[in-house]
Design an enzyme around this catalytic site. Structure first.
Site, PDB file in Angstrom:
ATOM      1  N   ASN A 207       0.852  -1.185   0.000  1.00 24.82           N
ATOM      2  CA  ASN A 207       0.000   0.000   0.000  1.00 24.82           C
ATOM      3  C   ASN A 207       0.894   1.244   0.000  1.00 24.82           C
ATOM      4  O   ASN A 207       1.726   1.414   0.894  1.00 24.82           O
ATOM      5  CB  ASN A 207      -0.898  -0.014   1.236  1.00 24.82           C
ATOM      6  CG  ASN A 207      -1.912   1.111   1.224  1.00 24.82           C
ATOM      7  OD1 ASN A 207      -1.561   2.269   1.056  1.00 24.82           O
ATOM      8  ND2 ASN A 207      -3.168   0.772   1.422  1.00 24.82           N
TER       9      ASN A 207
ATOM     10  N   HIS B  17       0.891   6.111   1.989  1.00 25.52           N
ATOM     11  CA  HIS B  17       1.711   6.981   2.833  1.00 25.52           C
ATOM     12  C   HIS B  17       2.768   7.737   2.038  1.00 25.52           C
ATOM     13  O   HIS B  17       3.261   8.771   2.509  1.00 25.52           O
ATOM     14  CB  HIS B  17       2.332   6.177   3.972  1.00 25.52           C
ATOM     15  CG  HIS B  17       1.307   5.702   4.949  1.00 25.52           C
ATOM     16  ND1 HIS B  17       0.663   6.542   5.817  1.00 25.52           N
ATOM     17  CD2 HIS B  17       0.766   4.473   5.157  1.00 25.52           C
ATOM     18  CE1 HIS B  17      -0.210   5.858   6.539  1.00 25.52           C
ATOM     19  NE2 HIS B  17      -0.164   4.601   6.155  1.00 25.52           N
TER      20      HIS B  17
ATOM     21  N   ARG C   1       2.680  18.853   1.814  1.00 26.61           N
ATOM     22  CA  ARG C   1       3.177  20.125   1.279  1.00 26.61           C
ATOM     23  C   ARG C   1       2.442  20.564   0.021  1.00 26.61           C
ATOM     24  O   ARG C   1       2.793  21.578  -0.578  1.00 26.61           O
ATOM     25  CB  ARG C   1       4.680  20.007   0.988  1.00 26.61           C
ATOM     26  CG  ARG C   1       5.546  19.798   2.211  1.00 26.61           C
ATOM     27  CD  ARG C   1       5.574  21.023   3.102  1.00 26.61           C
ATOM     28  NE  ARG C   1       6.245  22.146   2.449  1.00 26.61           N
ATOM     29  CZ  ARG C   1       7.539  22.396   2.558  1.00 26.61           C
ATOM     30  NH1 ARG C   1       8.316  21.605   3.300  1.00 26.61           N
ATOM     31  NH2 ARG C   1       8.066  23.435   1.953  1.00 26.61           N
TER      32      ARG C   1
ATOM     33  N   HIS D  94      -5.763   3.508  -1.643  1.00 26.87           N
ATOM     34  CA  HIS D  94      -7.099   3.845  -1.158  1.00 26.87           C
ATOM     35  C   HIS D  94      -7.436   5.242  -1.649  1.00 26.87           C
ATOM     36  O   HIS D  94      -6.854   6.226  -1.197  1.00 26.87           O
ATOM     37  CB  HIS D  94      -7.111   3.792   0.375  1.00 26.87           C
ATOM     38  CG  HIS D  94      -8.459   4.040   0.972  1.00 26.87           C
ATOM     39  ND1 HIS D  94      -8.698   3.931   2.324  1.00 26.87           N
ATOM     40  CD2 HIS D  94      -9.652   4.391   0.412  1.00 26.87           C
ATOM     41  CE1 HIS D  94      -9.970   4.199   2.576  1.00 26.87           C
ATOM     42  NE2 HIS D  94     -10.564   4.496   1.433  1.00 26.87           N
TER      43      HIS D  94
ATOM     44  N   ARG E 167      -9.625   7.898  -1.197  1.00 29.83           N
ATOM     45  CA  ARG E 167     -10.629   8.355  -0.233  1.00 29.83           C
ATOM     46  C   ARG E 167     -11.525   9.441  -0.839  1.00 29.83           C
ATOM     47  O   ARG E 167     -11.101  10.185  -1.723  1.00 29.83           O
ATOM     48  CB  ARG E 167      -9.948   8.887   1.033  1.00 29.83           C
ATOM     49  CG  ARG E 167      -9.456   7.787   1.972  1.00 29.83           C
ATOM     50  CD  ARG E 167      -8.880   8.395   3.239  1.00 29.83           C
ATOM     51  NE  ARG E 167      -8.615   7.349   4.234  1.00 29.83           N
ATOM     52  CZ  ARG E 167      -9.463   7.019   5.193  1.00 29.83           C
ATOM     53  NH1 ARG E 167     -10.630   7.637   5.286  1.00 29.83           N
ATOM     54  NH2 ARG E 167      -9.161   6.080   6.062  1.00 29.83           N
TER      55      ARG E 167
ATOM     56  N   ARG F 105      -7.480  12.783   0.646  1.00 30.69           N
ATOM     57  CA  ARG F 105      -6.458  13.263   1.576  1.00 30.69           C
ATOM     58  C   ARG F 105      -5.062  12.822   1.186  1.00 30.69           C
ATOM     59  O   ARG F 105      -4.075  13.416   1.623  1.00 30.69           O
ATOM     60  CB  ARG F 105      -6.762  12.821   3.001  1.00 30.69           C
ATOM     61  CG  ARG F 105      -6.621  11.334   3.231  1.00 30.69           C
ATOM     62  CD  ARG F 105      -6.819  10.965   4.687  1.00 30.69           C
ATOM     63  NE  ARG F 105      -8.161  11.232   5.150  1.00 30.69           N
ATOM     64  CZ  ARG F 105      -8.623  10.831   6.334  1.00 30.69           C
ATOM     65  NH1 ARG F 105      -7.828  10.154   7.153  1.00 30.69           N
ATOM     66  NH2 ARG F 105      -9.859  11.087   6.695  1.00 30.69           N
ATOM     67  N   HIS F 106      -4.934  11.735   0.424  1.00 27.31           N
ATOM     68  CA  HIS F 106      -3.594  11.307  -0.001  1.00 27.31           C
ATOM     69  C   HIS F 106      -3.597  10.917  -1.481  1.00 27.31           C
ATOM     70  O   HIS F 106      -3.179  11.705  -2.322  1.00 27.31           O
ATOM     71  CB  HIS F 106      -3.018  10.208   0.902  1.00 27.31           C
ATOM     72  CG  HIS F 106      -3.971   9.145   1.355  1.00 27.31           C
ATOM     73  ND1 HIS F 106      -4.698   8.369   0.488  1.00 27.31           N
ATOM     74  CD2 HIS F 106      -4.288   8.727   2.609  1.00 27.31           C
ATOM     75  CE1 HIS F 106      -5.425   7.502   1.186  1.00 27.31           C
ATOM     76  NE2 HIS F 106      -5.216   7.703   2.475  1.00 27.31           N
TER      77      HIS F 106
ATOM     78  N   GLU G 280      -8.699   0.294  -3.097  1.00 29.26           N
ATOM     79  CA  GLU G 280      -9.564   0.350  -1.920  1.00 29.26           C
ATOM     80  C   GLU G 280     -10.492   1.544  -2.064  1.00 29.26           C
ATOM     81  O   GLU G 280     -10.055   2.636  -2.457  1.00 29.26           O
ATOM     82  CB  GLU G 280      -8.732   0.485  -0.641  1.00 29.26           C
ATOM     83  CG  GLU G 280      -7.860  -0.722  -0.354  1.00 29.26           C
ATOM     84  CD  GLU G 280      -7.088  -0.595   0.942  1.00 29.26           C
ATOM     85  OE1 GLU G 280      -6.601  -1.630   1.433  1.00 29.26           O
ATOM     86  OE2 GLU G 280      -6.953   0.547   1.451  1.00 29.26           O
TER      87      GLU G 280
ATOM     88  N   THR H 259      -6.992   6.575  10.128  1.00 27.08           N
ATOM     89  CA  THR H 259      -6.870   5.430   9.242  1.00 27.08           C
ATOM     90  C   THR H 259      -8.078   4.541   9.476  1.00 27.08           C
ATOM     91  O   THR H 259      -8.855   4.778  10.403  1.00 27.08           O
ATOM     92  CB  THR H 259      -5.555   4.654   9.512  1.00 27.08           C
ATOM     93  OG1 THR H 259      -5.406   3.611   8.551  1.00 27.08           O
ATOM     94  CG2 THR H 259      -5.541   4.068  10.916  1.00 27.08           C
ATOM     95  N   THR H 260      -8.265   3.547   8.622  1.00 30.33           N
ATOM     96  CA  THR H 260      -9.421   2.665   8.757  1.00 30.33           C
ATOM     97  C   THR H 260      -9.431   2.030  10.142  1.00 30.33           C
ATOM     98  O   THR H 260      -8.435   1.461  10.586  1.00 30.33           O
ATOM     99  CB  THR H 260      -9.385   1.576   7.668  1.00 30.33           C
ATOM    100  OG1 THR H 260      -9.313   2.214   6.394  1.00 30.33           O
ATOM    101  CG2 THR H 260     -10.638   0.723   7.731  1.00 30.33           C
TER     102      THR H 260
ATOM    103  N   GLU I 223     -11.037  -9.434   2.819  1.00 31.80           N
ATOM    104  CA  GLU I 223      -9.766  -9.068   3.447  1.00 31.80           C
ATOM    105  C   GLU I 223     -10.035  -8.954   4.937  1.00 31.80           C
ATOM    106  O   GLU I 223     -10.839  -8.122   5.372  1.00 31.80           O
ATOM    107  CB  GLU I 223      -9.208  -7.758   2.902  1.00 31.80           C
ATOM    108  CG  GLU I 223      -7.880  -7.384   3.553  1.00 31.80           C
ATOM    109  CD  GLU I 223      -7.165  -6.226   2.891  1.00 31.80           C
ATOM    110  OE1 GLU I 223      -6.376  -5.552   3.582  1.00 31.80           O
ATOM    111  OE2 GLU I 223      -7.395  -6.001   1.687  1.00 31.80           O
TER     112      GLU I 223
ATOM    113  N   HIS J 176      -3.815  -4.607   7.813  1.00 33.23           N
ATOM    114  CA  HIS J 176      -4.003  -3.485   8.732  1.00 33.23           C
ATOM    115  C   HIS J 176      -3.134  -3.680   9.979  1.00 33.23           C
ATOM    116  O   HIS J 176      -3.315  -4.610  10.754  1.00 33.23           O
ATOM    117  CB  HIS J 176      -5.446  -3.275   9.179  1.00 33.23           C
ATOM    118  CG  HIS J 176      -5.631  -1.909   9.805  1.00 33.23           C
ATOM    119  ND1 HIS J 176      -5.759  -0.760   9.061  1.00 33.23           N
ATOM    120  CD2 HIS J 176      -5.670  -1.517  11.101  1.00 33.23           C
ATOM    121  CE1 HIS J 176      -5.894   0.285   9.853  1.00 33.23           C
ATOM    122  NE2 HIS J 176      -5.827  -0.146  11.107  1.00 33.23           N
TER     123      HIS J 176
ATOM    124  N   GLY K   5       1.371  -1.376   4.294  1.00 36.25           N
ATOM    125  CA  GLY K   5       1.863  -0.103   3.810  1.00 36.25           C
ATOM    126  C   GLY K   5       2.736   0.658   4.781  1.00 36.25           C
ATOM    127  O   GLY K   5       3.923   0.852   4.550  1.00 36.25           O
ATOM    128  N   HIS K   6       2.161   1.087   5.913  1.00 35.54           N
ATOM    129  CA  HIS K   6       2.848   2.043   6.781  1.00 35.54           C
ATOM    130  C   HIS K   6       4.219   1.560   7.241  1.00 35.54           C
ATOM    131  O   HIS K   6       5.208   2.299   7.186  1.00 35.54           O
ATOM    132  CB  HIS K   6       1.974   2.363   7.997  1.00 35.54           C
ATOM    133  CG  HIS K   6       2.563   3.388   8.902  1.00 35.54           C
ATOM    134  ND1 HIS K   6       3.370   3.061   9.980  1.00 35.54           N
ATOM    135  CD2 HIS K   6       2.496   4.740   8.880  1.00 35.54           C
ATOM    136  CE1 HIS K   6       3.757   4.160  10.583  1.00 35.54           C
ATOM    137  NE2 HIS K   6       3.238   5.201   9.948  1.00 35.54           N
TER     138      HIS K   6
END
Length: 249
Positions: A7, A10, A18, A43, A45, A49-50, A70, A100-101, A151, A190, A212-213
């Site tokens: 993922n 991030h 920025r 994802h 959203r 946001r990302h 996602e 986060t989820t 999942e 997750h 991901g993270h």
């Protein structure tokens, strides 16, 4: 043997902090694939946001493994998915105020709605996975929607104190077995890290872990390609964590 979906949300988080053009998640998806990723997960959203629409479009054109999108169960996202045509859609719960989820989707409470969305996507040739907690009621509802995959939300296991981890891992093992008995294929994700992933990767019937993270965090030190390579090595050759107290069925 479980595969690894990376993922890259991030990466986009850093860019959006920025509101600039770097780092580009599309470029980093290539690095993840070079590191051995079996797929790329993003994802999109509702609040953007990302990951941005532009990212998904470019990823669809450049990802050479598998693109897993996602998304929330909304008309807007169904339209995006049918236009972009990812290799898989994972329908997830989404709240604007969450960082986060926070848990699995309540498919049992939204069964008619989720069934309709699942049918539309799969009729368009896009396999659907539903992100749920490892609970019998939710798994049975998933099977009734006609989805092909689930999942499992691994947050309960990942965040559990040491004394509770054995029970949480057992829930994942039991949930995987129940889902497969219902005819569903099983992924999970997750909160998984380099320290806790092996016991989940060793669960019989587990097909893919979406992570991901922790990979992006390690990439700050060692680079994304190497961080992916290290995670894939753990997943491909898992050993049950000694502190789990549980062995796969």
């Amino acid at each position: 043997m479980a595969s690894l979906g990376v993922n890259i949300d991030h990466i986009a988080n850093i860019r959006q902090a920025r509101r600039t053009v770097e780092p580009d998640p599309v470029t980093h998806a290539l690095l993840a694939e070079l590191g051995g990723a079996d797929g790329i997960t993003v994802h999109l959203r509702e609040d953007r946001r990302h990951i941005q629409d532009r990212d998904v479009e470019l990823l669809r054109a450049t990802v050479r493994t598998k693109l897993n999108l996602e998304m929330a169960a909304t008309e807007e996202m169904v339209a995006v998915a049918t236009r972009i045509r990812p290799d898989m859609v994972t329908v997830v719960p989404e709240r604007r105020e969450e960082v986060t989820t926070e848990g699995g989707m309540d498919v049992a409470a939204r069964e008619r709605e989720i069934s309709a969305i699942t049918a539309r996507l799969q009729e368009s040739g896009i396999p659907v996975s539903l992100f749920v907690d490892p609970e019998a009621r939710q798994l049975e509802a998933c099977a009734r929607t006609g989805c092909r995959w689930i999942e499992l939300h691994t947050g309960g296991y990942a965040e559990a104190a040491a004394e509770a981890r054995t029970a949480e891992l057992a829930r994942l093992i039991e949930g995987t077995a129940r889902a497969r008995a219902l005819g569903l294929r099983v992924n999970a994700g997750h909160g998984l890290t380099y320290q806790n992933v092996e016991a989940v990767a060793a669960i019989e019937g587990m097909e893919e872990l979406n992570i991901g993270h922790t990979i992006v965090a390690r990439a700050v030190a060692v680079g994304l390609q190497e961080a992916v390579r290290q995670m894939r090595a753990l997943i491909q050759n898992p050993r049950c964590s000694e502190d789990s107290g549980v062995r796969p069925a």
